[in-house]
Design a protein around this motif. Structure first.
Motif, PDB file in Angstrom:
ATOM      1  N   PRO A 125       0.919  -1.133   0.172  1.00  0.00           N
ATOM      2  CA  PRO A 125      -0.051   0.027   0.085  1.00  0.00           C
ATOM      3  C   PRO A 125       0.962   1.520  -0.037  1.00  0.00           C
ATOM      4  CG  PRO A 125       0.017  -0.900   2.075  1.00  0.00           C
ATOM      5  CD  PRO A 125       0.822  -1.967   1.126  1.00  0.00           C
ATOM      6  N   ASP A 126       0.230   2.404  -0.627  1.00  0.00           N
ATOM      7  CA  ASP A 126       0.852   3.506  -0.435  1.00  0.00           C
ATOM      8  C   ASP A 126       1.388   3.978   0.920  1.00  0.00           C
ATOM      9  OD1 ASP A 126       1.843   6.182  -1.093  1.00  0.00           O
ATOM     10  OD2 ASP A 126      -0.244   7.104  -1.033  1.00  0.00           O
ATOM     11  N   ALA A 127       2.750   4.131   0.879  1.00  0.00           N
ATOM     12  CA  ALA A 127       3.343   4.580   2.312  1.00  0.00           C
ATOM     13  C   ALA A 127       2.847   5.593   2.836  1.00  0.00           C
ATOM     14  CB  ALA A 127       4.774   4.513   2.089  1.00  0.00           C
ATOM     15  N   THR A 128       2.581   6.791   2.171  1.00  0.00           N
ATOM     16  CA  THR A 128       2.277   7.878   2.717  1.00  0.00           C
ATOM     17  C   THR A 128       0.707   7.823   3.224  1.00  0.00           C
ATOM     18  OG1 THR A 128       3.388   9.281   1.027  1.00  0.00           O
ATOM     19  CG2 THR A 128       1.669  10.326   1.981  1.00  0.00           C
ATOM     20  N   LEU A 129      -0.040   6.876   2.596  1.00  0.00           N
ATOM     21  CA  LEU A 129      -1.422   6.921   3.085  1.00  0.00           C
ATOM     22  C   LEU A 129      -1.333   5.693   4.397  1.00  0.00           C
ATOM     23  CD1 LEU A 129      -4.566   6.843   3.131  1.00  0.00           C
ATOM     24  CD2 LEU A 129      -4.385   4.748   1.481  1.00  0.00           C
ATOM     25  N   VAL A 130      -0.486   4.962   4.518  1.00  0.00           N
ATOM     26  CA  VAL A 130      -0.335   4.181   5.762  1.00  0.00           C
ATOM     27  C   VAL A 130       0.164   5.059   6.818  1.00  0.00           C
ATOM     28  CG1 VAL A 130       0.974   2.341   6.908  1.00  0.00           C
ATOM     29  CG2 VAL A 130       0.182   2.198   4.371  1.00  0.00           C
ATOM     30  N   LEU A 133      -2.876   7.314   7.837  1.00  0.00           N
ATOM     31  CA  LEU A 133      -3.823   6.429   8.872  1.00  0.00           C
ATOM     32  C   LEU A 133      -3.151   6.108  10.238  1.00  0.00           C
ATOM     33  CD1 LEU A 133      -4.877   3.958   6.040  1.00  0.00           C
ATOM     34  CD2 LEU A 133      -6.323   5.977   6.813  1.00  0.00           C
ATOM     35  N   GLN A 134      -1.935   5.870  10.117  1.00  0.00           N
ATOM     36  CA  GLN A 134      -1.338   5.671  11.509  1.00  0.00           C
ATOM     37  C   GLN A 134      -1.430   6.978  12.451  1.00  0.00           C
ATOM     38  OE1 GLN A 134       2.472   3.589   9.872  1.00  0.00           O
ATOM     39  NE2 GLN A 134       2.565   3.331  12.188  1.00  0.00           N
ATOM     40  N   ILE A 165       0.821  -2.092  10.911  1.00  0.00           N
ATOM     41  CA  ILE A 165      -0.035  -3.628  10.248  1.00  0.00           C
ATOM     42  C   ILE A 165      -1.419  -2.951  10.221  1.00  0.00           C
ATOM     43  CG2 ILE A 165      -0.499  -4.890  12.402  1.00  0.00           C
ATOM     44  CD1 ILE A 165       0.567  -6.136   8.981  1.00  0.00           C
ATOM     45  N   ALA A 166      -2.175  -2.688  11.134  1.00  0.00           N
ATOM     46  CA  ALA A 166      -3.509  -1.997  11.061  1.00  0.00           C
ATOM     47  C   ALA A 166      -3.715  -1.090   9.927  1.00  0.00           C
ATOM     48  CB  ALA A 166      -4.169  -1.748  12.287  1.00  0.00           C
ATOM     49  N   ALA A 167      -2.916  -0.224   9.818  1.00  0.00           N
ATOM     50  CA  ALA A 167      -3.091   1.006   8.637  1.00  0.00           C
ATOM     51  C   ALA A 167      -2.851   0.192   7.250  1.00  0.00           C
ATOM     52  CB  ALA A 167      -1.921   2.009   9.088  1.00  0.00           C
ATOM     53  N   LYS A 168      -1.705  -0.609   7.256  1.00  0.00           N
ATOM     54  CA  LYS A 168      -1.660  -1.418   5.928  1.00  0.00           C
ATOM     55  C   LYS A 168      -2.718  -2.017   5.634  1.00  0.00           C
ATOM     56  CE  LYS A 168       3.310  -1.454   6.521  1.00  0.00           C
ATOM     57  NZ  LYS A 168       4.682  -2.495   6.641  1.00  0.00           N
ATOM     58  N   ILE A 169      -3.390  -2.851   6.610  1.00  0.00           N
ATOM     59  CA  ILE A 169      -4.619  -3.567   6.134  1.00  0.00           C
ATOM     60  C   ILE A 169      -5.702  -2.834   5.677  1.00  0.00           C
ATOM     61  CG2 ILE A 169      -6.602  -5.029   7.180  1.00  0.00           C
ATOM     62  CD1 ILE A 169      -4.087  -6.459   9.085  1.00  0.00           C
ATOM     63  N   LEU A 170      -5.994  -1.550   6.513  1.00  0.00           N
ATOM     64  CA  LEU A 170      -7.054  -0.646   5.915  1.00  0.00           C
ATOM     65  C   LEU A 170      -7.091  -0.123   4.460  1.00  0.00           C
ATOM     66  CD1 LEU A 170      -7.687   0.981   9.454  1.00  0.00           C
ATOM     67  CD2 LEU A 170      -9.095  -0.396   8.132  1.00  0.00           C
ATOM     68  N   ALA A 171      -5.509   0.303   4.247  1.00  0.00           N
ATOM     69  CA  ALA A 171      -5.031   0.756   2.993  1.00  0.00           C
ATOM     70  C   ALA A 171      -5.382  -0.469   1.707  1.00  0.00           C
ATOM     71  CB  ALA A 171      -3.599   1.138   3.171  1.00  0.00           C
ATOM     72  N   ALA A 172      -5.093  -1.749   2.248  1.00  0.00           N
ATOM     73  CA  ALA A 172      -5.094  -2.599   1.110  1.00  0.00           C
ATOM     74  C   ALA A 172      -6.614  -3.065   1.196  1.00  0.00           C
ATOM     75  CB  ALA A 172      -4.470  -3.859   1.722  1.00  0.00           C
ATOM     76  N   ARG A 173      -7.634  -2.738   2.203  1.00  0.00           N
ATOM     77  CA  ARG A 173      -8.887  -2.822   2.109  1.00  0.00           C
ATOM     78  C   ARG A 173      -9.810  -1.851   1.164  1.00  0.00           C
ATOM     79  NH1 ARG A 173     -11.710  -7.672   2.573  1.00  0.00           N
ATOM     80  NH2 ARG A 173     -10.851  -8.725   4.188  1.00  0.00           N
ATOM     81  N   GLY A 174      -8.979  -0.624   0.554  1.00  0.00           N
ATOM     82  CA  GLY A 174      -9.577   0.125  -0.142  1.00  0.00           C
ATOM     83  C   GLY A 174      -9.815   1.724   0.805  1.00  0.00           C
TER      84      GLY A 174
END
Length: 96
Positions: free
Chosen positions: A13-18, A21-22, A30-39
């Motif tokens: 996922p986009d590191a800036t977005l992650v 979210l964090q 990991i939670a932020a990455k999962i949320l980003a991967a979920r759209g």
């Protein structure tokens, strides 16, 4: 050991977005990455997913076959039949 001939393709996922979210939601990486991967594309999207209300849940009767499934379950209950429930690991992903 059986070796797979398949190769996993893990999308990053986009590191800036992650990071956003964090920071905004005080989440682990990991939670932020999962949320980003979920759209989830914004902290507001993630917040909406994390704090769902009953009003935001889809009507289950919009799923094909739901009326028939409910009728069959009711019939099994009336007759005292056993009920087997089967679902795969992704059974809850109908929201996405």
């Amino acid at each position: 050991m059986i070796l797979s001939k398949k190769r996993w393709q893990v999308e990053r996922p986009d590191a800036t977005l992650v990071q956003a979210l964090q920071n905004d939601l005080q989440l682990s990486a990991i939670a932020a990455k999962i949320l980003a991967a979920r759209g989830c594309e914004t902290p507001a999207d993630a917040e909406s997913l994390l704090n769902m209300t009953e009003a935001s849940i889809h009507d289950p009767f919009l799923m094909p076959g739901m009326t028939e499934a409910v009728a069959r379950i009711e019939q099994a209950l009336e007759k005292g039949e056993k009920i087997l429930i089967y679902g795969d690991y992704d059974a809850g992903a109908t929201r996405f």
